[in-house]
Write an enzyme that holds these catalytic residues in place. Structure first.
Site, PDB file in Angstrom:
ATOM      1  N   GLU A   1       0.841  -1.207   0.000  1.00  5.54           N
ATOM      2  CA  GLU A   1       0.000   0.000   0.000  1.00  5.54           C
ATOM      3  C   GLU A   1       0.874   1.254   0.000  1.00  5.54           C
ATOM      4  O   GLU A   1       0.601   2.207  -0.739  1.00  5.54           O
ATOM      5  CB  GLU A   1      -0.948  -0.028   1.205  1.00  5.54           C
ATOM      6  CG  GLU A   1      -1.982  -1.145   1.050  1.00  5.54           C
ATOM      7  CD  GLU A   1      -3.024  -1.209   2.155  1.00  5.54           C
ATOM      8  OE1 GLU A   1      -2.611  -1.305   3.331  1.00  5.54           O
ATOM      9  OE2 GLU A   1      -4.224  -1.180   1.853  1.00  5.54           O
TER      10      GLU A   1
ATOM     11  N   GLU B   1      -3.771 -10.126   3.408  1.00  9.44           N
ATOM     12  CA  GLU B   1      -4.988  -9.805   4.174  1.00  9.44           C
ATOM     13  C   GLU B   1      -6.025 -10.906   4.023  1.00  9.44           C
ATOM     14  O   GLU B   1      -6.727 -11.259   4.976  1.00  9.44           O
ATOM     15  CB  GLU B   1      -5.578  -8.471   3.696  1.00  9.44           C
ATOM     16  CG  GLU B   1      -4.791  -7.233   4.126  1.00  9.44           C
ATOM     17  CD  GLU B   1      -3.650  -6.882   3.189  1.00  9.44           C
ATOM     18  OE1 GLU B   1      -3.232  -7.738   2.381  1.00  9.44           O
ATOM     19  OE2 GLU B   1      -3.159  -5.751   3.269  1.00  9.44           O
TER      20      GLU B   1
HETATM   21  C1  1HE Z   1       5.733  -9.038  12.291  1.00  8.75           C
HETATM   22  C2  1HE Z   1       5.148  -8.861  11.015  1.00  8.75           C
HETATM   23  C3  1HE Z   1       3.905  -8.189  10.961  1.00  8.75           C
HETATM   24  C4  1HE Z   1       7.001  -9.916  10.760  1.00  8.75           C
HETATM   25  N1  1HE Z   1       3.353  -7.756  12.120  1.00  8.75           N
HETATM   26  N2  1HE Z   1       5.156  -8.579  13.402  1.00  8.75           N
HETATM   27  N3  1HE Z   1       1.561  -8.888   6.950  1.00  8.75           N
HETATM   28  C5  1HE Z   1       1.771 -10.222   6.844  1.00  8.75           C
HETATM   29  O1  1HE Z   1       0.881 -11.019   6.951  1.00  8.75           O
HETATM   30  C6  1HE Z   1       3.211 -10.609   6.674  1.00  8.75           C
HETATM   31  C7  1HE Z   1       3.686 -11.371   7.894  1.00  8.75           C
HETATM   32  N4  1HE Z   1       5.139 -11.591   7.892  1.00  8.75           N
HETATM   33  C8  1HE Z   1       5.734 -12.574   7.168  1.00  8.75           C
HETATM   34  O2  1HE Z   1       5.106 -13.286   6.388  1.00  8.75           O
HETATM   35  C9  1HE Z   1       7.223 -12.752   7.362  1.00  8.75           C
HETATM   36  O3  1HE Z   1       7.588 -12.106   8.586  1.00  8.75           O
HETATM   37  C10 1HE Z   1       8.086 -12.142   6.216  1.00  8.75           C
HETATM   38  C11 1HE Z   1       7.911 -12.966   4.941  1.00  8.75           C
HETATM   39  C12 1HE Z   1       7.721 -10.677   5.955  1.00  8.75           C
HETATM   40  C13 1HE Z   1       9.580 -12.138   6.650  1.00  8.75           C
HETATM   41  O4  1HE Z   1       9.940 -13.457   7.055  1.00  8.75           O
HETATM   42  P1  1HE Z   1      11.241 -13.669   7.955  1.00  8.75           P
HETATM   43  O5  1HE Z   1      11.442 -15.152   8.093  1.00  8.75           O
HETATM   44  O6  1HE Z   1      12.382 -12.860   7.386  1.00  8.75           O
HETATM   45  O7  1HE Z   1      10.936 -12.993   9.387  1.00  8.75           O
HETATM   46  P2  1HE Z   1      10.038 -13.554  10.588  1.00  8.75           P
HETATM   47  O8  1HE Z   1      10.867 -14.493  11.423  1.00  8.75           O
HETATM   48  O9  1HE Z   1       8.726 -14.064  10.118  1.00  8.75           O
HETATM   49  O10 1HE Z   1       9.732 -12.224  11.408  1.00  8.75           O
HETATM   50  C14 1HE Z   1      10.726 -11.561  12.202  1.00  8.75           C
HETATM   51  C15 1HE Z   1       9.999 -10.844  13.314  1.00  8.75           C
HETATM   52  O11 1HE Z   1       9.130  -9.846  12.746  1.00  8.75           O
HETATM   53  C16 1HE Z   1       9.069 -11.781  14.096  1.00  8.75           C
HETATM   54  O12 1HE Z   1       9.003 -11.253  15.410  1.00  8.75           O
HETATM   55  P3  1HE Z   1       9.851 -11.944  16.613  1.00  8.75           P
HETATM   56  O13 1HE Z   1       9.521 -11.084  17.787  1.00  8.75           O
HETATM   57  O14 1HE Z   1       9.364 -13.350  16.707  1.00  8.75           O
HETATM   58  O15 1HE Z   1      11.300 -11.846  16.188  1.00  8.75           O
HETATM   59  C17 1HE Z   1       7.728 -11.568  13.449  1.00  8.75           C
HETATM   60  O16 1HE Z   1       6.643 -11.851  14.294  1.00  8.75           O
HETATM   61  C18 1HE Z   1       7.783 -10.087  13.154  1.00  8.75           C
HETATM   62  N5  1HE Z   1       6.881  -9.696  12.081  1.00  8.75           N
HETATM   63  N6  1HE Z   1       5.952  -9.426  10.100  1.00  8.75           N
HETATM   64  C19 1HE Z   1       3.973  -7.959  13.289  1.00  8.75           C
HETATM   65  N7  1HE Z   1       3.275  -7.942   9.821  1.00  8.75           N
HETATM   66  C20 1HE Z   1      -3.579  -0.880   6.603  1.00  8.75           C
HETATM   67  S1  1HE Z   1      -4.096  -2.447   6.575  1.00  8.75           S
HETATM   68  C21 1HE Z   1      -2.786  -3.414   5.994  1.00  8.75           C
HETATM   69  C22 1HE Z   1      -3.041  -4.840   6.335  1.00  8.75           C
HETATM   70  C23 1HE Z   1      -1.803  -5.660   6.217  1.00  8.75           C
HETATM   71  O17 1HE Z   1      -0.728  -5.164   5.980  1.00  8.75           O
HETATM   72  S2  1HE Z   1      -2.023  -7.329   6.413  1.00  8.75           S
HETATM   73  C24 1HE Z   1      -0.488  -8.014   6.030  1.00  8.75           C
HETATM   74  C25 1HE Z   1       0.289  -8.286   7.250  1.00  8.75           C
END
Ligand code: 1HE
Length: 258
Positions: A113, A133
């Site tokens: 976005e 989403e």
């Molecule tokens: C997060 C987020 C997040 C990572 N919110 N904490 N977005 C998503 O659904 C994408 C979710 N994220 C992923 O699929 C993966 O994290 C990635 C592909 C982006 C990266 O993977 P990777 O292996 O490099 O990292 P990771 O181990 O998954 O994440 C590292 C840390 O970041 C981990 O936290 P930790 O405390 O365990 O180290 C994750 O929880 C954290 N993290 N992504 C919160 N999105 C205005 S409306 C818009 C609506 C949306 O954007 S929905 C899409 C949301």
């Protein structure tokens, strides 16, 4: 001086503003603080800046909305939250300077976005795009339903959300998600080169591209053509345009492609 959280960093090189998302430990996921900081930065671009570049620290442009806060909101709070995103990203799209996004790794959800509110997108080869989403049981709220179909069409966005489809960098460029693909680690360099060109345009041309062209595209043909004529007349009347045209006629201006 703006008071910004350390999840965003700004620097100025010549007349280019560089904005870095700096939350790599959370893959540059957007909490409210970061969204509001983006609004602040783009509402307060210093005078004299001709173009901005936005990029992410680490291996991912952005993982989108910080999902950890989502469960705490009721419907009304959710409405205001989405409108806050709209305000912030409108500042990016309809601010004072064109914005170039440099993408790498995840450009998903709210990350896409933000990218789609920018005027030029450069994808490094690691970039992948998704709108998770659908999988998370929610809906886009940061402007994707308006901006993403303008880049790739309604059918492709619908497919991305229905099936969780992921587009890689090259595919993304082919369908319109980015205008450029470049080697890993080379995005900011390329953005600087493009930003210098953007910043050297006549002010009215860049203003028209940012503020008038999108409105023309959203208009019916007759209104659009009238807006185009008015814009062309205003632009060509500016002293800067007259000087540039004379330069060309005197054989002193660059030819196309030089
Ligand atoms: C997060 C987020 C997040 C990572 N919110 N904490 N977005 C998503 O659904 C994408 C979710 N994220 C992923 O699929 C993966 O994290 C990635 C592909 C982006 C990266 O993977 P990777 O292996 O490099 O990292 P990771 O181990 O998954 O994440 C590292 C840390 O970041 C981990 O936290 P930790 O405390 O365990 O180290 C994750 O929880 C954290 N993290 N992504 C919160 N999105 C205005 S409306 C818009 C609506 C949306 O954007 S929905 C899409 C949301």
């Amino acid at each position: 001086m703006l008071s910004l959280p350390d999840t965003i960093q700004t620097t100025i090189q010549d007349n280019i503003l560089l904005v870095k998302l700096n939350r790599p430990e959370k893959r540059n996921a957007f909490n409210d603080e970061l969204v509001l900081a983006i609004e602040q930065v783009f509402a307060n671009v210093p005078a004299g800046i001709g173009c901005a570049i936005i990029y992410g620290e680490g291996k991912h442009f952005s993982a989108g909305l910080d999902l950890s806060a989502l469960t705490e909101r009721d419907a009304v709070q959710g409405l205001h939250h989405s409108r806050m995103w709209h305000r912030a990203l409108d500042r990016v799209q309809f601010g004072t300077v064109p914005v170039i996004a440099v993408l790498n790794g995840a450009c998903v959800g709210g990350g896409l976005e933000l990218a789609s509110a920018c005027h030029i997108r450069i994808a490094e080869t690691s970039t992948f795009y998704a709108l998770p989403e659908g999988q998370r049981g929610i809906f886009v709220g940061g402007g994707a339903s308006v901006r993403v179909p303008k880049l790739i069409g309604l059918a492709r966005m619908t497919d991305m959300m229905l099936t969780g489809r992921v587009y890689q960098a090259d595919e993304g460029m082919a369908i319109g998600l980015s205008q450029y693909v470049t080697d890993e680690g080379k995005g900011v360099e390329m953005a600087m080169e493009l930003a210098k060109k953007v910043a050297s345009n006549a002010g009215m041309t860049n203003y028209a591209l940012m503020h008038i062209l999108p409105r023309i595209v959203d208009s019916a043909q007759e209104q659009g053509l009238m807006m185009e004529s008015l814009t062309a007349a205003i632009a060509q009347n500016a002293p800067e345009a007259k000087a540039r045209l004379q330069e060309f006629l005197d054989g002193k201006a660059k030819k196309v492609g030089q």
